[in-house]
Design a protein around this motif. Structure first.
Motif, short mmCIF file in Angstrom:
data_model
loop_
_atom_site.label_atom_id
_atom_site.label_comp_id
_atom_site.label_asym_id
_atom_site.label_seq_id
_atom_site.Cartn_x
_atom_site.Cartn_y
_atom_site.Cartn_z
N LEU A 42 0.84 -1.19 0.00
CA LEU A 42 0.00 0.00 0.00
C LEU A 42 0.88 1.24 0.00
CD1 LEU A 42 -2.46 -0.73 2.98
CD2 LEU A 42 -2.85 -1.30 0.60
N ALA A 43 0.31 2.34 -0.48
CA ALA A 43 0.93 3.64 -0.22
C ALA A 43 0.54 4.03 1.20
CB ALA A 43 0.45 4.68 -1.23
N PRO A 44 1.49 4.45 2.05
CA PRO A 44 1.16 4.74 3.46
C PRO A 44 0.16 5.87 3.58
CG PRO A 44 3.34 5.57 2.89
CD PRO A 44 2.89 4.76 1.72
N GLY A 45 -0.68 5.80 4.62
CA GLY A 45 -1.68 6.84 4.84
C GLY A 45 -2.44 6.61 6.12
N GLU A 46 -3.29 7.57 6.48
CA GLU A 46 -4.03 7.54 7.72
C GLU A 46 -5.06 6.41 7.74
OE1 GLU A 46 -4.88 9.21 11.59
OE2 GLU A 46 -3.19 9.17 10.19
N PHE A 47 -5.62 6.09 6.57
CA PHE A 47 -6.67 5.07 6.51
C PHE A 47 -6.14 3.73 7.03
CE2 PHE A 47 -9.41 1.89 4.69
CZ PHE A 47 -10.67 2.47 4.71
N ALA A 48 -4.97 3.33 6.55
CA ALA A 48 -4.41 2.05 6.98
C ALA A 48 -4.11 2.05 8.47
CB ALA A 48 -3.14 1.75 6.18
N ARG A 49 -3.69 3.18 9.01
CA ARG A 49 -3.39 3.25 10.44
C ARG A 49 -4.66 3.10 11.28
NH1 ARG A 49 -3.81 6.25 14.66
NH2 ARG A 49 -4.93 7.90 13.55
N VAL A 50 -5.71 3.83 10.90
CA VAL A 50 -6.95 3.81 11.68
C VAL A 50 -7.59 2.42 11.65
CG1 VAL A 50 -9.33 4.68 11.75
CG2 VAL A 50 -7.42 6.27 11.44
N PHE A 51 -7.55 1.78 10.48
CA PHE A 51 -8.19 0.46 10.36
C PHE A 51 -7.22 -0.69 10.60
CE2 PHE A 51 -11.28 3.17 8.25
CZ PHE A 51 -12.48 2.65 8.72
N LYS A 52 -6.03 -0.35 11.12
CA LYS A 52 -5.07 -1.35 11.60
C LYS A 52 -4.71 -2.38 10.53
CE LYS A 52 -6.78 -0.67 16.31
NZ LYS A 52 -7.31 -1.25 17.54
N ILE A 53 -4.35 -1.87 9.36
CA ILE A 53 -3.96 -2.72 8.24
C ILE A 53 -2.43 -2.82 8.21
CG2 ILE A 53 -4.03 -3.01 5.74
CD1 ILE A 53 -6.60 -1.33 5.74
N GLY A 54 -1.91 -4.03 8.33
CA GLY A 54 -0.47 -4.24 8.23
C GLY A 54 -0.06 -4.35 6.77
N PHE A 55 0.97 -3.62 6.35
CA PHE A 55 1.34 -3.60 4.94
C PHE A 55 2.81 -3.29 4.77
CE2 PHE A 55 0.28 0.69 6.11
CZ PHE A 55 1.21 1.48 5.45
N ALA A 56 3.31 -3.57 3.56
CA ALA A 56 4.65 -3.16 3.15
C ALA A 56 4.51 -1.88 2.34
CB ALA A 56 5.31 -4.26 2.32
N GLU A 57 5.29 -0.87 2.69
CA GLU A 57 5.15 0.43 2.03
C GLU A 57 5.61 0.35 0.58
OE1 GLU A 57 6.87 4.96 2.59
OE2 GLU A 57 6.58 3.68 4.36
N GLU A 58 4.84 0.99 -0.30
CA GLU A 58 5.17 1.01 -1.72
C GLU A 58 4.69 2.32 -2.31
OE1 GLU A 58 6.59 0.77 -4.95
OE2 GLU A 58 6.78 -1.27 -4.12
N ASN A 59 5.61 3.04 -3.01
CA ASN A 59 5.19 4.31 -3.63
C ASN A 59 4.84 4.15 -5.11
OD1 ASN A 59 7.66 4.02 -4.90
ND2 ASN A 59 8.66 5.69 -3.77
N PHE A 60 5.00 2.92 -5.64
CA PHE A 60 4.63 2.60 -7.03
C PHE A 60 5.28 3.55 -8.04
CE2 PHE A 60 1.17 1.01 -4.36
CZ PHE A 60 1.11 -0.31 -4.78
N ALA A 61 6.52 3.97 -7.74
CA ALA A 61 7.21 4.88 -8.64
C ALA A 61 7.82 4.17 -9.84
CB ALA A 61 8.31 5.62 -7.88
N GLY A 62 8.20 2.91 -9.69
CA GLY A 62 8.81 2.18 -10.80
C GLY A 62 10.31 2.36 -10.84
N PRO A 63 11.09 1.32 -10.50
CA PRO A 63 12.54 1.44 -10.53
C PRO A 63 13.03 1.79 -11.93
CG PRO A 63 11.84 -0.59 -9.44
CD PRO A 63 10.64 -0.02 -10.09
N GLU A 64 13.97 2.72 -12.02
CA GLU A 64 14.43 3.19 -13.33
C GLU A 64 14.97 2.06 -14.21
OE1 GLU A 64 17.41 6.59 -15.18
OE2 GLU A 64 16.92 6.58 -13.05
N PRO A 65 15.78 1.11 -13.67
CA PRO A 65 16.27 0.03 -14.54
C PRO A 65 15.14 -0.80 -15.15
CG PRO A 65 17.55 0.11 -12.51
CD PRO A 65 16.37 1.02 -12.33
N VAL A 66 14.08 -1.02 -14.37
CA VAL A 66 12.96 -1.83 -14.87
C VAL A 66 12.19 -1.03 -15.94
CG1 VAL A 66 10.84 -3.06 -14.25
CG2 VAL A 66 12.79 -3.05 -12.68
N VAL A 67 12.00 0.27 -15.70
CA VAL A 67 11.35 1.11 -16.71
C VAL A 67 12.13 1.07 -18.01
CG1 VAL A 67 10.76 3.49 -17.30
CG2 VAL A 67 10.26 2.62 -15.00
N GLU A 68 13.45 1.23 -17.93
CA GLU A 68 14.28 1.21 -19.13
C GLU A 68 14.23 -0.14 -19.82
OE1 GLU A 68 18.09 2.38 -17.76
OE2 GLU A 68 17.57 4.52 -17.59
#
Length: 579
Positions: A42-68
């Motif tokens: 998930l992208a981190p945020g208040e919603f996940a904190r309030v509803f107690k969702i455990g997750f691995a942080e991800e900004n979905f930016a796309g690593p440059e080597p993979v994009v290339e």
């Protein structure tokens, strides 16, 4: 043996799509209960904190080597070409962001700048994209597939920008939002380095996509087809929803969680069938659903079972006697054994409202079993202790099934129920596999009563809120109670225990929903006279109007029954509270 692995990714969207994080969390919890190793991104945020969702942080930016790498492969396939020109880019981060005044990535200003762009020939794959999206189980839930197909079939089959090169001096490539998100997701599954690992991981990767980003499905399918990559485990596409207060203003889900408890709102959001299109609900409907499903049904059942074991078995799970077993016991057992499979199936297909309905049906079956076996009568019979013990054991075991099937949906409530049964520290009794067998609950386990699981909510002062301890006498005077005659009564199929009453109050007919089906037969109610609270704000449940409330009595068994008025009292007669 190595655990199976699943990746669950929730693509960030608007506030109306925050609730997708709950749907993903339920899916992740179920997979873990089934023995899978799960990564929830998930992208981190208040919603996940309030509803107690455990997750691995991800900004979905796309690593440059993979994009290339993706761009190179697409160029080799003849699916991508370059073109220079003026592009709308963020002045701060440089990412392409057409169609808005501020960058969706960093909030920077959008400017026009000379860049070299990479374009994807998506129209070349248009027909195959629709064929792929139409495959069974790729788009979830199944009832949303038609809407998704219709949406992407109307997508313009024009070449689409996938990335920009910053400058010739700086060879850095910045991806468009949809392309960067795809690159990040593929990279998280091992692409492009670990081909075998990627194939296994990608097949069990589920992408939760907000309704406003359905174009992602179209473009991603095109890229997968162009590169001959396999399809993922599924694209999960739910509609957005919003809840309005009495002023018809949208209410934050976080505020609702603060007012009514995050477990209650979690349940509500998961129990809703979000149909294609706009889904709007009222705060009154929120309260009614919480009161009916959680306070009246689940909470009431837990309290009844724990109370009867305490009263009739000395706070201990009693030993059942197979010689006293009757058909009702076997029916309850079969109902319980069928429920986990249904819940697993519906969560996996993202039909959460159906999974919850399956659990509600088991709650209803347990309540009916209690009514039909009448433990309070067995307790006073004198010679029925062994039959009473069997009945008490069976309702405790049914409660264990209810608690474990609730673990993905309402983890805290499930843990509370297991704790009251005294088995929250015995691993073999709260696993999903334990639901393959009836009768695992250890005899002699000490029950541990706890406070009411879900207190009822009533209108408070200055808006809707938790129940108040005291009310003003002036408030009581505002309630208009009159005698009304029952013209018709019928059960509501979607809600076990609920009756739809048509009443006549001497002036007009009105529709009322009352949770009295367990104590009242519909046919026996016609012509009876009841007390109607006639000046309440109308509400609606599953399309059925409720224009008032009726006075009911809670019996010692926890059932609700109507309070009747003598037949010779005319309809419309006022019922008053006088001091």
């Amino acid at each position: 043996m190595a655990k199976k692995q699943a990746n669950i990714c929730v693509i960030p969207g608007g506030s109306g799509s925050d609730w997708l994080q709950l749907l993903a969390d339920v899916f992740a919890r179920l997979k873990r209960l089934l023995g899978w190793e799960v990564n929830l991104f998930l992208a981190p945020g208040e919603f996940a904190r309030v509803f107690k969702i455990g997750f691995a942080e991800e900004n979905f930016a796309g690593p440059e080597p993979v994009v290339e790498h993706l761009i190179m492969r697409l160029q080799q396939a003849g699916a991508v070409y370059k073109r220079s020109g003026q592009f709308a880019v963020c002045e701060t981060c440089g990412l392409p962001d057409a169609g808005s005044q501020q960058c969706s990535n960093c909030g920077g200003n959008i400017i026009l700048a000379e860049r070299e762009g990479y374009y994807f020939r998506v129209g070349r794959y248009d027909k195959k994209i629709l064929e792929l999206a139409a495959e069974e189980s790729l788009v979830l839930p199944p009832y949303q597939q038609g809407y998704v197909l219709n949406s992407i079939s109307n997508m313009p089959a024009e070449d689409v920008l996938i990335a920009l090169k910053v400058s010739r001096a700086k060879q850095k490539i910045l991806p468009a939002n949809w392309f960067g998100t795809l690159a990040a997701t593929l990279s998280g599954c091992g692409y492009p380095g670990d081909e075998g690992g990627f194939q296994r991981s990608w097949a069990n990767t589920y992408l939760f996509i907000p309704r406003e980003w359905l174009s992602h499905v179209y473009y991603w399918c095109g890229v997968l087809l162009a590169l001959n990559l396999p399809k993922p485990g599924g694209f999960v596409c739910h509609s957005s929803l919003k809840i309005l207060d009495r002023r018809e203003q949208e209410v934050s889900l976080l505020l609702l969680a603060q007012n009514y408890g995050q477990e209650s709102i979690r349940y509500l959001l998961l129990a809703i069938k979000a149909a294609p299109g706009e889904n709007v609900f009222t705060e009154d409907q929120v309260i009614q659903r919480i009161n009916h499903d959680l306070a009246n049904e689940l909470g009431n059942l837990v309290a009844r079972v724990i109370s009867m074991v305490s009263k009739y078995a000395g706070d201990m799970i009693p030993p059942p006697n197979i010689l006293t077993r009757q058909n009702a016991d076997l029916e309850l057992r079969e109902y319980a054994l069928e429920t986990p499979g249904k819940v697993e199936q519906y969560i996996s297909s993202q039909e959460l409202f159906q999974a919850i309905l399956a659990i509600k049906n088991l709650i209803g079956a347990t309540n009916r079993f209690i009514v039909s076996t009448a433990p309070w009568q067995l307790a006073t019979a004198g010679n029925q202790q062994e039959r009473l013990n069997t009945v008490l054991y069976n309702i405790c075991e049914a409660l264990r099934f209810i608690a474990v099937t609730l673990k993905p949906i309402m983890p805290e409530a499930a843990q509370s129920i297991l704790g009251q049964l005294g088995i929250d520290s015995i691993p073999g009794l709260y696993t999903w596999n334990s639901l393959g067998q009836w009768g695992l609950l250890p005899v002699g386990t000490k029950i541990l009563p706890q406070p009411v699981l879900f207190p009822r909510i009533v209108p408070g002062y200055g808006g809707i809120g938790p129940e108040q301890d005291l009310i003003l006498r002036e408030e009581l005077a505002r309630i208009n109670m009159v005698v009304a005659r029952v013209l018709s009564a019928e059960a509501v199929a979607e809600y076990d225990g609920l009756l739809h009453l048509i009443l006549y109050d001497g002036r007009q007919r009105c529709s009322v929903l009352a949770p009295v089906a367990r104590a009242c037969q519909p046919a026996a109610l016609e012509g009876k006279k009841v007390v109607l609270l006639s000046n309440l704000r109308p509400t609606e449940v599953e399309g059925m109007p409720s224009e008032g409330e009726v006075l009911v009595l809670e019996t010692e068994t926890g059932n609700l029954k109507l309070i009747f008025v003598d037949d010779d009292i005319p309809e419309g007669s006022k019922v008053l509270c006088l001091s």
